[in-house]
Design a protein around this motif. Structure first.
Motif, PDB file in Angstrom:
ATOM      1  N   THR A   1      72.091 -78.692 -18.754  1.00 49.45           N
ATOM      2  CA  THR A   1      71.095 -77.623 -18.717  1.00 49.45           C
ATOM      3  C   THR A   1      70.974 -77.014 -20.111  1.00 49.45           C
ATOM      4  O   THR A   1      71.980 -76.831 -20.800  1.00 49.45           O
ATOM      5  N   GLN A   2      69.759 -76.717 -20.502  1.00 50.08           N
ATOM      6  CA  GLN A   2      69.495 -76.116 -21.808  1.00 50.08           C
ATOM      7  C   GLN A   2      68.733 -74.821 -21.611  1.00 50.08           C
ATOM      8  O   GLN A   2      67.706 -74.794 -20.916  1.00 50.08           O
ATOM      9  N   SER A   3      69.229 -73.761 -22.217  1.00 45.68           N
ATOM     10  CA  SER A   3      68.616 -72.442 -22.075  1.00 45.68           C
ATOM     11  C   SER A   3      68.965 -71.620 -23.308  1.00 45.68           C
ATOM     12  O   SER A   3      69.817 -72.001 -24.122  1.00 45.68           O
ATOM     13  N   TYR A   4      68.303 -70.477 -23.427  1.00 44.36           N
ATOM     14  CA  TYR A   4      68.585 -69.574 -24.535  1.00 44.36           C
ATOM     15  C   TYR A   4      69.827 -68.739 -24.215  1.00 44.36           C
ATOM     16  O   TYR A   4      70.018 -68.292 -23.084  1.00 44.36           O
ATOM     17  N   HIS A   5      70.649 -68.539 -25.238  1.00 49.05           N
ATOM     18  CA  HIS A   5      71.852 -67.719 -25.136  1.00 49.05           C
ATOM     19  C   HIS A   5      71.676 -66.493 -26.029  1.00 49.05           C
ATOM     20  O   HIS A   5      71.128 -66.598 -27.132  1.00 49.05           O
ATOM     21  N   ARG A   6      72.192 -65.372 -25.562  1.00 50.17           N
ATOM     22  CA  ARG A   6      72.047 -64.116 -26.299  1.00 50.17           C
ATOM     23  C   ARG A   6      73.375 -63.371 -26.279  1.00 50.17           C
ATOM     24  O   ARG A   6      74.013 -63.251 -25.236  1.00 50.17           O
ATOM     25  N   ALA A   7      73.787 -62.896 -27.460  1.00 43.84           N
ATOM     26  CA  ALA A   7      75.044 -62.156 -27.578  1.00 43.84           C
ATOM     27  C   ALA A   7      74.881 -61.092 -28.659  1.00 43.84           C
ATOM     28  O   ALA A   7      74.067 -61.246 -29.584  1.00 43.84           O
ATOM     29  N   ARG A   8      75.653 -60.037 -28.538  1.00 41.40           N
ATOM     30  CA  ARG A   8      75.676 -58.972 -29.549  1.00 41.40           C
ATOM     31  C   ARG A   8      76.997 -59.069 -30.311  1.00 41.40           C
ATOM     32  O   ARG A   8      78.071 -59.085 -29.711  1.00 41.40           O
ATOM     33  N   TRP A   9      76.892 -59.102 -31.639  1.00 36.90           N
ATOM     34  CA  TRP A   9      78.054 -59.338 -32.466  1.00 36.90           C
ATOM     35  C   TRP A   9      78.681 -58.019 -32.934  1.00 36.90           C
ATOM     36  O   TRP A   9      78.253 -56.935 -32.541  1.00 36.90           O
ATOM     37  N   LEU A  10      79.690 -58.128 -33.793  1.00 38.77           N
ATOM     38  CA  LEU A  10      80.509 -56.973 -34.152  1.00 38.77           C
ATOM     39  C   LEU A  10      79.717 -55.865 -34.823  1.00 38.77           C
ATOM     40  O   LEU A  10      79.968 -54.682 -34.576  1.00 38.77           O
ATOM     41  N   ASP A  11      78.759 -56.224 -35.668  1.00 35.95           N
ATOM     42  CA  ASP A  11      77.974 -55.226 -36.380  1.00 35.95           C
ATOM     43  C   ASP A  11      76.782 -54.719 -35.580  1.00 35.95           C
ATOM     44  O   ASP A  11      75.949 -53.993 -36.109  1.00 35.95           O
ATOM     45  N   GLY A  12      76.665 -55.111 -34.324  1.00 33.63           N
ATOM     46  CA  GLY A  12      75.566 -54.654 -33.488  1.00 33.63           C
ATOM     47  C   GLY A  12      74.356 -55.552 -33.495  1.00 33.63           C
ATOM     48  O   GLY A  12      73.414 -55.299 -32.730  1.00 33.63           O
ATOM     49  N   ARG A  13      74.342 -56.600 -34.333  1.00 32.99           N
ATOM     50  CA  ARG A  13      73.201 -57.502 -34.376  1.00 32.99           C
ATOM     51  C   ARG A  13      73.139 -58.350 -33.122  1.00 32.99           C
ATOM     52  O   ARG A  13      74.164 -58.707 -32.537  1.00 32.99           O
ATOM     53  N   VAL A  14      71.924 -58.696 -32.732  1.00 26.35           N
ATOM     54  CA  VAL A  14      71.697 -59.571 -31.587  1.00 26.35           C
ATOM     55  C   VAL A  14      71.472 -60.993 -32.106  1.00 26.35           C
ATOM     56  O   VAL A  14      70.641 -61.210 -32.997  1.00 26.35           O
TER      57      VAL A  14
END
Length: 627
Positions: free
Chosen positions: A580-593
């Motif tokens: 399955t292929q889909s978009y992944h989204r995470a928020r990193w240490l500095d707050g960037r998405v």
């Protein structure tokens, strides 16, 4: 009233002067004092009986009675500084991105067979550029003219991916000539370093310098919007293995520590996905100074007893939390994992203590020494489980990476690997889904496109999309034969049955046939093949071949020189595999998405039957169709 007043209660009860019926529905104590000190003592009348019961239950048995009260720990750490994707080149590893985003990122297919795809992303890019260039001047109409959304032609076979699906055709026709295609500008700027955004557009001479700066911002904006592998060697996805492969390393006094992941596909990256690669060469140049390795840190910590739900309480009169009931677990005789869990939770629950130690993200830690002091003042030197070379082969340790040289499950290093990963990753809707299933009747493997990404950027069930595309090709063929007045089909049958050499399967079923490996005598691989598109009335020279529509199966087709796609046969077990292929989204240490396109692999649902058949007699009025 004097009749009911009893002057002498004792004499009245003895003479039964006032007979009555007395009932008791509750007997309760009546407090005689406000002091509850004695009631809270829980006094025992028979202390010897109580001591006997404690002895029978093992309460008086002194087993490891020395409770740890102080621990001195020395731990040395080193930071991960190199990363290598598959067989690509090594690059520095920093903490600007989570590691799973760096590993899982896949290129976004904006074209397929030379035709534009991802209409939603193209419109987003065009709107962003119009927004930027509007700060300099009113050039929106100029860029709409230079980089328009093309209107698909329903009579052209090349535009079938737009016109076959009504919703895609409606969306494309609605914005054709009215909105800007930002991907065209992006490809033009990235095609050559000497190109400018104002080429072919009428702008003022005084605005060209500002437009060049906006073009740099536009390219940087898109690169930060959707994370993609910048170079061909930066993609960690191995199509021939349908899994990710990468390696990381950190400097150490005795040489670089290299950890490699040869088969990562779970979608949750952690320490257990990597093995100690002792035979692999360093990923980068060795450090000239030991400054990259952190010095050992010594800390004195108070140990804390381990506690968890359902844990047996050490006090005799205390009750455990009933939300977790280990006694209700019913393992089988061969269920070793459950038996170990129950033994840990019930027998050895109070034998564990926690010594907290904070480690930086993206580091490799090794405990150099641990000294524990108990309540009797005794000091013990604690060694790691299985550290003795004589018994290391039969010891199992938690949070310890295996050695890639030895058998799976054997421990190779006592170091703890702490990867710089995001604590939470959100997954978008599935855009593409492919199921690999074995077909024992046909002696092959099918790559079934369960879900395909349309030209508009939305996912659609593969069978539905394949049917709509087949119907469009059939209409185009019928229109062409009607305009010429000729037909290349077979003559009308005169018998009640007819011979069919081969039927076909749905167009979302892509075949993988076994082929011989040139460098081996008996080994075989799976090679992607093509099924013929059997349209009604199509002559032998007008038969096309069906190509896959998902980027998961179009490996090598969209290159300048198309190449074959080979898949190792052992990667498709009897149960099959599901991608399955889909978009992944995470928020990193500095707050960037951070957003990237990733693949996840799961176990399939068994074998499949495509319905492919050869050499059959069928009724004459039955057309070949799509099986």
């Amino acid at each position: 009233m004097d009749r009911y007043q009893i002057k002498d209660l004792r004499a009245a009860l003895a003479g039964r002067e006032y007979p009555s019926v007395t009932l008791w529905n509750r007997i309760e104590g009546r407090p005689r004092t406000v002091n509850f000190e004695r009631a809270l003592r829980a006094e025992v009348r028979d202390a010897l009986w109580f001591l006997t019961r404690q002895w029978q239950a093992g309460e008086l048995k002194g087993d490891d009675a020395g409770t740890p009260v102080l621990a001195k720990l020395r731990c040395g750490t080193t930071r991960l500084n190199r990363y290598q994707a598959g067989g690509g080149t090594s690059e520095p590893l920093d903490d600007l991105l989570p590691l799973e985003a760096k590993v899982e990122r896949r290129p976004i297919a904006l074209t397929q067979g030379g035709r534009p795809l991802a209409l939603d992303i193209r419109l987003l890019m065009g709107r962003q550029w119009i927004k930027l260039v509007s700060r300099v001047g009113n050039y929106a109409s100029e860029y709409l003219r230079a980089y328009p959304i093309d209107r698909p032609d329903p009579t052209h076979k090349e535009d079938a991916i737009y016109c076959a699906h009504p919703d895609v055709w409606a969306a494309t026709a609605a914005v054709a000539g009215r909105r800007m295609d930002g991907a065209k500008l992006y490809f033009y700027l990235t095609g050559d370093s000497g190109r400018h955004a104002y080429d072919g557009v009428t702008v003022l001479q005084t605005h060209k310098a500002a437009i060049d700066q906006l073009a740099k911002r536009f390219l940087a904006w898109f690169d930060a919007l959707l994370l993609q592998p910048g170079e061909p060697g930066a993609d960690a996805w191995a199509p021939e293995r349908i899994e990710y492969q990468f390696a990381v390393s950190a400097p150490a006094p005795g040489g670089d520590l290299v950890y490699a992941a040869e088969e990562y596909y779970q979608g949750r990256l952690d320490w257990y996905n990597l093995d100690v690669a002792t035979t692999q060469s360093p990923l980068g140049p060795s450090p000239t100074a030991p400054a990259t390795t952190d010095a050992g840190v010594t800390r004195t910590i108070i140990p804390v007893p381990v506690s968890f739900r359902g844990m047996p309480n050490s006090r005799w009169w205390a009750f455990e939390d009933g939300r977790t009931n280990f006694g209700d677990v019913k393992p089988d005789t061969t269920d070793i994992a459950k038996l170990l869990l129950i033994e840990f939770g019930l027998v050895y629950a109070n034998d564990w203590s926690i010594v907290p130690f904070t480690l930086p993200s993206g580091s490799i830690a090794a405990v150099e020494g641990l000294v524990v002091t108990n309540v009797f003042g005794e000091r013990f030197w604690i060694t790691a489980a299985g550290s003795d070379p004589g018994v290391a082969w039969q010891q199992w340790r938690m949070f310890v990476s295996s050695d890639s040289r030895t058998a799976r499950g054997s421990t190779g290093s006592s170091r703890l690997l702490l990867l710089p990963t995001a604590p939470k990753v959100q997954l978008g809707p599935v855009l593409e889904e492919v199921a690999f299933a074995r077909d024992e009747m046909a002696n092959m493997v099918w790559g079934i496109e369960k879900r395909v990404c349309l030209a508009s950027g939305e996912g659609r069930p593969g069978g539905e999309a394949a049917g709509e595309l087949f119907q469009l090709y059939q209409r185009l063929l019928d229109a062409a034969q009607g305009s010429t007045g000729t037909s290349s089909g077979a003559p009308a049958p005169k018998a009640s049955v007819r011979y069919e050499a081969m039927n076909t399967v749905p167009e979302n079923w892509i075949p993988f046939i076994p082929v011989h490996v040139p460098s081996n005598v008996r080994e075989t691989q799976l090679q992607r093949a093509k099924m013929p598109r059997l349209l009604k009335g199509a002559g032998p020279g007008a038969i096309d071949r069906v190509e896959p529509r998902t980027s998961l199966l179009r490996v090598g087709l969209d290159q300048s020189y198309p190449s074959a796609y080979f898949l190792h046969e052992e990667e498709v077990p009897r149960a099959g595999a599901r991608l399955t292929q889909s978009y992944h989204r995470a928020r990193w240490l500095d707050g960037r998405v951070v957003v990237w396109l990733g693949i996840k692999k799961e176990t399939g649902r068994g074998e499949g039957a495509s319905g492919l058949a050869f050499d059959r007699l069928r009724p004459a009025d039955t057309q070949s169709g799509r099986g």
